[in-house]
Scaffold this active site. Sequence first.
Site, PDB file in Angstrom:
ATOM      1  N   ASN A  60       0.534  -1.329   0.071  1.00 49.43           N
ATOM      2  CA  ASN A  60       0.644   0.072   0.162  1.00 49.43           C
ATOM      3  C   ASN A  60       0.358   1.515  -0.168  1.00 49.43           C
ATOM      4  OD1 ASN A  60       0.175   1.406   2.619  1.00 49.43           O
ATOM      5  ND2 ASN A  60      -0.088  -0.466   3.636  1.00 49.43           N
ATOM      6  N   HIS A 169      -2.405  -2.993  -5.987  1.00 54.68           N
ATOM      7  CA  HIS A 169      -1.983  -2.655  -4.681  1.00 54.68           C
ATOM      8  C   HIS A 169      -2.225  -3.805  -3.656  1.00 54.68           C
ATOM      9  CE1 HIS A 169      -3.039   0.754  -2.321  1.00 54.68           C
ATOM     10  NE2 HIS A 169      -2.821   1.684  -3.347  1.00 54.68           N
ATOM     11  N   CYS A 170      -1.995  -3.781  -2.349  1.00 58.66           N
ATOM     12  CA  CYS A 170      -3.311  -3.968  -1.538  1.00 58.66           C
ATOM     13  C   CYS A 170      -2.518  -3.974   0.208  1.00 58.66           C
ATOM     14  CB  CYS A 170      -3.037  -5.682  -1.815  1.00 58.66           C
ATOM     15  SG  CYS A 170      -1.264  -6.553  -1.556  1.00 58.66           S
ATOM     16  N   ALA A 171      -2.972  -4.590   0.675  1.00 59.61           N
ATOM     17  CA  ALA A 171      -2.571  -4.746   2.263  1.00 59.61           C
ATOM     18  C   ALA A 171      -0.886  -4.517   2.236  1.00 59.61           C
ATOM     19  CB  ALA A 171      -2.864  -4.510   3.236  1.00 59.61           C
TER      20      ALA A 171
END
Length: 183
Positions: A60, A169-171
Amino acid sequence: MEGCGLVGVDRGGDLPMFARMTLSTARKHAFEGLHNFRDFGGYRAGGRRMATGRFYRSANHSLVSDADLERLAAMNIGVVVDLRRPVERERQPSRRWADFKGVIIENHDPDEGGETWDKFMAEWDLTYESYRAYLLRYYGRAPYLPRLIDLYTRYFDTVAQSDSAVVVHCAAALPLYSPEDIY
């Protein structure tokens, strides 16, 4: 996908080991506060290879530095796909450069289809088996979750029409490995 410049023709067949090593190293971009930023360029896509400098992935963007923002702006990123859930975005809002005018694709539906990541983590017994079982359950139902169907539909539609680079994106953006990364 060829029309949007994300896939290039693979003219060389299998790359020699030194070329794979160079490509793997070139995929990784070091930033100050942005973790696990990688270029999908060079990976096989059918009989072709992904073009470099067009399609990225990362963790992130909440901890990016001002210098990171300057670098991202220079990379011609015009599409950001944020795979995080609404609660994750609220806890750690993403930062963007001042004149960012691109498209941000994110989901607004908190439905996890029953079992949430937060609930699992609160009850997890820290064993490999339970973690694996959770992932199998989640990824077995994920393709059918309305929030993900909507998100990926908007994502693919935007990528097909965009001339700018894309970052997904992710976490956490766990490390991505391909057989091409192993030498």
